[in-house]
Every structure is written in C-alpha cells, then in structure tokens.
Design an enzyme around this catalytic site. Structure first.
Site, mmCIF file in Angstrom:
data_model
loop_
_atom_site.group_PDB
_atom_site.id
_atom_site.type_symbol
_atom_site.label_atom_id
_atom_site.label_comp_id
_atom_site.label_asym_id
_atom_site.label_seq_id
_atom_site.Cartn_x
_atom_site.Cartn_y
_atom_site.Cartn_z
ATOM 1 N N GLU A 174 -1.538 9.666 40.273
ATOM 2 C CA GLU A 174 -0.754 9.549 39.044
ATOM 3 C C GLU A 174 -1.219 8.402 38.152
ATOM 4 O OE1 GLU A 174 1.592 7.069 42.090
ATOM 5 O OE2 GLU A 174 0.163 8.735 42.040
ATOM 6 N N HIS A 205 -3.514 6.956 44.711
ATOM 7 C CA HIS A 205 -2.492 7.277 43.702
ATOM 8 C C HIS A 205 -3.091 8.120 42.576
ATOM 9 C CE1 HIS A 205 0.889 4.754 45.100
ATOM 10 N NE2 HIS A 205 -0.075 3.999 45.608
ATOM 11 N N CYS A 250 0.254 8.179 49.261
ATOM 12 C CA CYS A 250 0.232 6.839 49.841
ATOM 13 C C CYS A 250 1.274 6.726 50.966
ATOM 14 C CB CYS A 250 0.442 5.779 48.753
ATOM 15 S SG CYS A 250 -0.016 4.111 49.269
#
Length: 513
Positions: free
Chosen positions: A174, A172, A85
């Site tokens: 994660e 993202h 990002c």
C-alpha cells in the site's frame, strides 16, 4: 454493508500507520473498502459478505502478551485473505507455521525476487523493490503454502495457499515506495477476489441516500451548516435525499473568515433553496472565550457553546429527531480509536454532551477529504465551495494563538483574505491543499515610515496533502510570498512582520492550535 454495495474488501485494523492507505488504494480501484477493528468475529464478517479480507500490518509480535489478534475462524469462511506484514505473521501463526524475531530488523526499501508465477504477482517483473517495516519474520510457512518471493534478509517475503486463496506478504504494497504495490493489490482485488470495480461516488450517493431515507423515515433532521466543505456536502446530500425534512442552522460565532457568513446564506438559502436559519451568536461566544488561552480549552468551549446555541435554537423547532454532522474518517482516526492515540479533540467528535437529545447521522464518516470533494462535485456543488479551504470547527478561534480579542480576529481575518486572494490570483488554489494565516501571541520591533513600531507577527501556513493525515509544506514561489507579505504589512493594521511555516506533518500538525 448496504445491499447497494455488491462487493466490498474488508480491512482489519491491527494498528499499522499505513492502515488507511490500504482502504484508500482499493477505493481508488473503484472497489468499496472499509477499515474495521481486528475484534470483528467471523460471524460478523460473514454477515458483511466481503469479497476479500485484508489483515493489516501492526506494531506487535504474534507472541507478545496482549498482541492484537483476530478470530481465527475467518480462515474457515471460504473468503480470500491477504495478510500484510503483521497480518502475514498472524496468518502463519494461526495456520501452523513459525514466526521468529529477525536477527536483523528490516526497515526501508528491499529487493525481492519472485518465484514462479503466483497470482499476486501476475504480469509483474521477477525482481522488484518493496517497502519493508518489520522486526519479526516467517521462518517456516504453514503446511501446503508455497514461498512466492524472497529477499536477502527475508527468505519468506511472500507466501500463498492458492487452493484456499490465502496470501501473505511481509512488505507493504500500500506504500508508494513498493514499486509494484498497487499492481499487487489489484491482482488480489480483481484476480483473486473477482471484483468488478464499478463502485463510484455516484454509487455512494445512492447508497447514502437510501440509508438516510431508511433511517429518518418521515422525521425531521437538523444540520449544523458552517459553509465549509464537509458540512456543505452533508447538507446537500441529505437535502437531496429528504428535501424539506432538513433544516439547517448556521451559527455565526464571530470566528468566521471574511465574507463567509454572507456567502453561506447566498449559496444555500438562495442557490439550493434550503431552509437555513442564521443565528448571530458572536457576543455569546466571545464572552465565553474571555481570558482563555489554552488551545484545548478554547476548542472545548467553542464546541460546547456551539451545541448549547444549537440546542437553544432547536428547542424553538418542533419534532426534530436527528442531527447531521460532517464527521470524516480522519476526524475519527485523529480523535483516537482502539489502535490510535488522540492527537486533538475534534469539534465533530469530542464536544457532544452526553444528554444530547438527537440521534446522529454522519454520512461522510467513511470518507477521506479528497473523496468528500469528489462527492461534492458529483452533487453539483459549485467549485468555490467544493475546493474551499479546510476550516476547523473552532474557526479563527484556534488561529489566534492565546487569548482571543476582536482586534486579533480582525487581523487574522484580513490577512487570511489577502493570502487567499493572492493564491487565487497566481492560480495556485488546486496546487496547495490548505493555506491560512495565524496570529502568534507575540509582538516584534519594526520600522515603518521612519518610525519605530512594536506590532504583531503574522504566520503563513500552506501545505500539500491528499487527506490531511500527513502533509508537507508548500513550495510557494518566492515572488508570490513577497507579494503576500508586502500586502499584509501595508494593508492590515498592527502587523509589521510576516513569517512562513516550513514544517511538515509530522512532527507538526497542520493547524497551530
């Protein structure tokens, strides 16, 4: 990085709410990872010798004055870099690409299409769902980079310069909402960075024991033992490393759960054959807390008084140089860092006097709560300790809202014991991350035995979580709650009402104070 860690992924913190998740995901793969400030220099990073670097997301725009930056010389270190990002935008900015404000901000799930077979997306579907959270986007990738993924609102959703091992994703990975996020991170960690995935809690124990021995030498260490998970794991780990060089002080401040003081002495003094000094300081603490109702003031008083008691006791001992604490990663994060606001002052972080005579040892300060439990099991600590409910340093002092009295403490102590007993009876201990009772400073009207009552209300708080950073209220079966409520109003004096807290974190914190 200690020489017992032969590989590490370094995550640079640019302020994203998801930063800790990146570190957690990588550790779950069996690879050691640390989160560090974005201000690390390239030279400092070179000395750490990470196998890979991840630039996290963040709230800034690369063009904002005062926006978080990193040393752009990290791109000259010949170390693989993944920008996530804001990290991708920063990489683009430094390497000659172009970043602009998006005409339409993108928050939430998005569909991306993969172009070709880039390393990050090896063996992954061509079309997948990811989690976007950005206001800027890359409109022109740096020279030599290829566009690896596109979406309807973000033409450059992923990019790479394979020959340099530079990668960027606008989404993202994660976050669990990204369908194949874990697989993408694994491709970076194992495919690009060539990690072997052999890090484990067993490795961590060896690493920390070596560090403790190197730090302490032949000197003495003092540990504040509360009987909670964190201090218990710290004490056993240090005792395993240096044996009788460790002395534990257990301060009974009168704010403990039912049977806790006796249990601590039996487990550690007898079970682990550790040198534990018990201090009865109940009257001292309660006198200091008289007339105090503000929660932050209570925390500070308890924290400071604990240190003063600790100082008084340590003065009786000779040759103590080090103080061991059970500070966790989440304690440091919640107490405020360069990129995080202070939510509460933590007992382990915020209450130490400036003239403290000890040097600190905090072997758990890179671990999350679930990792501490895993470490405790690896150390052979009994399950009833490892899976004991998280308990704040100020103890029941912050579970009695408002001013503290012995009567109120006894109400919380007895109601909490009933809650814990029934949760165990129904086999729910491992399903609920934390559960406890709290005594709000309110009374209400009731009817018991045909007589009007005007007594206290008990609140039950039970949450599910992984690490305490976020949590959801636990869906305890109604029949279990009914049994708990019935027992509390019948067995605990001065209680005529029980309520259940159904608030998540955020907006609420887990503790009420």
């Amino acid at each position: 990085m200690t020489n017992l860690v032969n590989e590490m992924i370094l995550v640079l913190d640019f302020g994203s709410q998801y930063n800790q998740l990146i570190t957690r995901r990588i550790r779950e793969f069996g690879v050691y990872s640390e989160l560090h400030p974005h201000t690390l220099t390239a030279e400092e990073i070179k000395e750490m010798a990470p196998k890979g670097i991840i630039l996290s997301g963040g709230p800034n725009s690369v063009y904002d004055e005062g926006s978080f930056r990193c040393d752009e010389k990290i791109f000259d270190l010949d170390i693989p870099v993944l920008g996530i990002c804001y990290g991708m935008q920063l990489m683009t900015h430094y390497l000659g690409g172009k970043v602009e404000a998006a005409s339409q901000r993108e928050y939430g799930k998005a569909d991306i299409h993969i172009n070709g077979t880039p390393a990050l997306f090896k063996d992954l579907p061509t079309d997948q769902v990811v989690w976007m959270s950005h206001g800027d986007l890359v409109v022109e990738v740096p020279e030599g980079f290829t566009v690896d993924a596109t979406s309807a609102h973000c033409p450059n959703s992923a990019m790479s310069l394979a020959e340099k091992n530079f990668y960027g994703v606008q989404f993202h990975p994660e976050v669990r909402h990204s369908e194949y996020g874990n697989d993408l991170l694994k491709n970076f960690v194992f495919g690009v960075c060539d990690c072997d995935g052999k890090w484990s809690m067993e490795n961590f124990i060896e690493i920390e024991m070596q560090k403790i021995r190197e730090t302490v030498g032949d000197k003495q260490v003092l540990c504040a033992l509360s009987g909670g998970v964190d201090s218990s794991v710290v004490a056993v780990l240090i005792h395993k490393a240096i044996g009788d060089q460790l002395t534990c002080i257990f301060v009974d401040h009168g704010l403990l759960r039912k049977g806790e003081a006796e249990g601590v002495m039996k487990t550690f003094s007898e079970g682990f054959n550790m040198n534990v000094i018990k201090v009865d300081a109940k009257d001292r603490f309660l006198n200091k807390l008289k007339g105090v109702s503000d929660p932050e003031q209570k925390r500070k008083i308890i924290g400071n008084e604990f240190i003063y008691v600790f100082d008084d006791e340590s003065d009786k001992l000779k040759g103590i140089d080090y103080l061991a604490q059970g500070t966790l990663y989440t304690d440091i994060i919640e107490s405020g860092t360069a990129t995080a606001q202070t939510i509460k002052s933590h007992h382990n972080v915020g209450g130490l006097p400036e003239d403290m005579q000890f040097e600190l040892i905090e072997p758990l300060n890179t671990l999350f709560k679930d990792e501490v439990r895993a470490l405790g099991s690896e150390l052979g600590i009994p399950d009833d300790i490892v899976w004991r409910q998280p308990f704040p340093g100020p103890g029941l002092g912050i579970r009695v809202l408002g001013e503290i009295s012995e009567e109120k403490l006894e109400i919380v102590r007895e109601s909490d014991a009933i809650l814990r007993e029934e949760i165990a009876n129904f086999g729910l201990e491992r399903d609920i991350w934390q559960y406890f009772t709290v005594l709000p400073d309110i009374r209400s009207v009731g009817v018991m035995g045909d007589a009007r009552t005007y007594d206290y209300t008990i609140g039950i708080r039970a949450v599910t979580s992984i690490d305490g950073m976020t949590s959801d209220w636990a869906r305890i079966p109604w029949d279990v709650l009914e049994k708990i409520s019935t027992r509390i109003v019948n067995e605990v004096k001065h209680v005529n009402r029980v309520v259940y807290d159904i608030t998540s974190k955020p907006p609420a914190t887990i503790e009420w104070e």
